[in-house]
Write a protein that holds these residues in place. Sequence first.
Motif, short mmCIF file in Angstrom:
data_model
loop_
_atom_site.label_atom_id
_atom_site.label_comp_id
_atom_site.label_asym_id
_atom_site.label_seq_id
_atom_site.Cartn_x
_atom_site.Cartn_y
_atom_site.Cartn_z
N GLU A 350 0.84 -1.19 0.00
CA GLU A 350 0.00 0.00 0.00
C GLU A 350 0.87 1.24 0.00
OE1 GLU A 350 -2.97 0.08 3.02
OE2 GLU A 350 -3.59 -2.00 2.69
N VAL A 351 0.77 2.01 -1.08
CA VAL A 351 1.47 3.29 -1.19
C VAL A 351 0.41 4.36 -1.38
CG1 VAL A 351 3.11 4.66 -2.52
CG2 VAL A 351 3.55 2.24 -2.12
N ASP A 352 0.46 5.40 -0.56
CA ASP A 352 -0.62 6.39 -0.53
C ASP A 352 -0.81 7.08 -1.88
OD1 ASP A 352 -1.15 5.88 2.16
OD2 ASP A 352 0.36 7.33 2.84
N PHE A 353 0.29 7.49 -2.52
CA PHE A 353 0.19 8.20 -3.79
C PHE A 353 1.31 7.78 -4.73
CE2 PHE A 353 -1.45 11.08 -0.49
CZ PHE A 353 -2.76 11.20 -0.92
N TYR A 354 0.96 7.70 -6.02
CA TYR A 354 1.96 7.41 -7.05
C TYR A 354 1.68 8.30 -8.25
CZ TYR A 354 4.82 5.04 -10.50
OH TYR A 354 5.76 4.78 -11.48
N ILE A 355 2.72 8.99 -8.72
CA ILE A 355 2.60 9.87 -9.89
C ILE A 355 3.47 9.29 -10.99
CG2 ILE A 355 2.94 12.21 -10.80
CD1 ILE A 355 2.57 11.64 -7.07
N PRO A 356 2.88 8.58 -11.96
CA PRO A 356 3.67 7.88 -12.99
C PRO A 356 4.58 8.80 -13.80
CG PRO A 356 1.37 7.19 -13.05
CD PRO A 356 1.43 8.35 -12.11
N SER A 357 4.10 9.99 -14.14
CA SER A 357 4.89 10.88 -14.98
C SER A 357 6.19 11.31 -14.30
CB SER A 357 4.07 12.13 -15.35
OG SER A 357 3.71 12.85 -14.18
N GLU A 358 6.21 11.29 -12.97
CA GLU A 358 7.39 11.67 -12.20
C GLU A 358 8.10 10.45 -11.62
OE1 GLU A 358 8.25 15.00 -11.95
OE2 GLU A 358 6.60 15.29 -13.35
N ASN A 359 7.49 9.26 -11.78
CA ASN A 359 7.95 8.04 -11.10
C ASN A 359 8.20 8.35 -9.62
OD1 ASN A 359 8.58 5.37 -10.80
ND2 ASN A 359 10.67 5.55 -11.60
N LEU A 360 7.20 8.97 -9.02
CA LEU A 360 7.29 9.46 -7.64
C LEU A 360 6.25 8.76 -6.77
CD1 LEU A 360 8.18 11.53 -5.45
CD2 LEU A 360 6.47 13.10 -6.43
N ALA A 361 6.71 8.21 -5.66
CA ALA A 361 5.82 7.57 -4.68
C ALA A 361 5.86 8.39 -3.39
CB ALA A 361 6.26 6.14 -4.41
N ILE A 362 4.69 8.56 -2.79
CA ILE A 362 4.59 9.36 -1.57
C ILE A 362 3.81 8.60 -0.50
CG2 ILE A 362 3.71 11.51 -0.55
CD1 ILE A 362 4.09 12.85 -3.24
N GLN A 363 4.37 8.50 0.67
CA GLN A 363 3.67 8.02 1.85
C GLN A 363 3.41 9.21 2.77
OE1 GLN A 363 2.44 5.12 1.37
NE2 GLN A 363 3.66 3.60 2.49
N VAL A 364 2.32 9.12 3.53
CA VAL A 364 1.94 10.21 4.43
C VAL A 364 1.73 9.63 5.82
CG1 VAL A 364 0.33 12.09 4.89
CG2 VAL A 364 0.81 11.41 2.53
N SER A 365 2.39 10.24 6.81
CA SER A 365 2.23 9.78 8.18
C SER A 365 2.48 10.95 9.13
CB SER A 365 3.22 8.64 8.48
OG SER A 365 3.01 8.13 9.78
N MET A 366 1.71 11.04 10.20
CA MET A 366 1.89 12.13 11.16
C MET A 366 3.32 12.14 11.69
SD MET A 366 -0.78 14.09 11.52
CE MET A 366 -0.65 14.86 13.14
N GLN A 367 3.82 10.97 12.14
CA GLN A 367 5.20 10.87 12.60
C GLN A 367 5.68 9.43 12.44
OE1 GLN A 367 4.75 12.21 16.69
NE2 GLN A 367 4.76 10.09 17.42
N VAL A 368 6.97 9.26 12.21
CA VAL A 368 7.51 7.93 11.98
C VAL A 368 8.79 7.66 12.78
CG1 VAL A 368 6.53 7.67 9.66
CG2 VAL A 368 8.79 8.72 9.94
#
Length: 423
Positions: A350-368
């Motif tokens: 599970e990956v929160d966001f993926y932008i194919p044109s940028e080959n960019l994956a983003i995870q979001v979390s309050m703190q890690v």
Amino acid sequence: MYMNRDILKQIIIDQKEMYLDNPLISRDYNLEENVNYCFVGIRRTGKSYMMYQQIHNLMNDGISSSQIVYVNFEDERLLEIGVDDLNTILEIGIEFSGSKGKPYLFLDEIQNVDGWEKFVRRVADMKYRINITGSNSKMLSKEIASTLGGRFMIVNVFPYSFKEYLSANHIENIMLAQIGTKKRADIVSQYEQYVTYGAFPELVDIKNKRPFLNNIYQTVYLQDIITRNKITNDFAVRLILKKIAESVTKALSFNRLTNIVKSAGISIGKQTVINYVGYMLDSYLIFSLQNYAAKLVEKETSPKYYFMDTGLLGLMLLDYKTAQLENLVAVELIRRYGFENVYFFENNIEVDFYIPSENLAIQVSMQVLDDVDTLERETRAFVKLNQFIPDTKCLLVTNSEETKLNCDGIKIDVVPIWKWLLD
């Protein structure tokens, strides 16, 4: 039945005050001269102000105010207006302009007039400058887009970006590499207001923000969803909206939504639920993102839903900080890359966001950084994604933490949300 010409003329005269007397709210959109624009987005997001800005630019360039024809179709005196009356508005504009030249048309919330698109195309073909706004995404349907035939540039108008929000609060010229302690504290404080109450432009100068937000929500809910679509079962709509708000961080299928409504004792079919969600999407109250890894049918039937403004989401939840954080990232991504270019990724990972044109994956979390389990979960998802899609750039957006990580050779930038918004 036609509207009285003199009444239409008086309405146009009365509405001049809307763009002459309203203070301009500058927006960070690059608009060209000699282009017809169609501004679309949720109510109160600043579409009218985009028009006011265009009008003032014309007047600063020497265009006479008599050549400006602005009509807001939300005026209660225009409830009975029909498509045939639109030509009368053009005739009045020609009359007002006289020998000075062609009138410039600005038609606000034009979707309230059935059949508007053929009139607008004809006027554009006659080489008139015409700008329109609408708060219903059906304005962008394939049928209407075909009718307009590339004669308009579509501009999605969003609530304030964080940079615009700071500017409206008199914090400008931000250089991330040179932010001192006090300015950083001011920015973080403004961010807390921004994410909690959202970013509708008029909200900036209002102290009691929650009632104002609730008024926007009720207007969109009642006018753009219930009344426009002649819905009688408004309790079912409220229930669906509530469940969507509670599920902002998760994919949500139509089957699940239907079962939830049925479990509340409401007799409703899946197609009706699909229709209701469609009306919410049409109103720009919510938007959806598809699973990049899913098959075509699953892409359409199990998306993630987000609210167009984090303040509206906050109205519907008791514990909303985590949901608002992810929702804010979703809004910023569609602002940067467009609705059609942002996905989530779910396929044994599970990956929160993926932008194919940028080959960019983003995870979001309050703190890690102080939570070993959360850090392991978020970073492992990046490692697994790189097995599917090599060389993916990995970004972990947090509430306040910042560092750089290396997990099994995968470089991960950990960035606080306020800094990412300004990047």
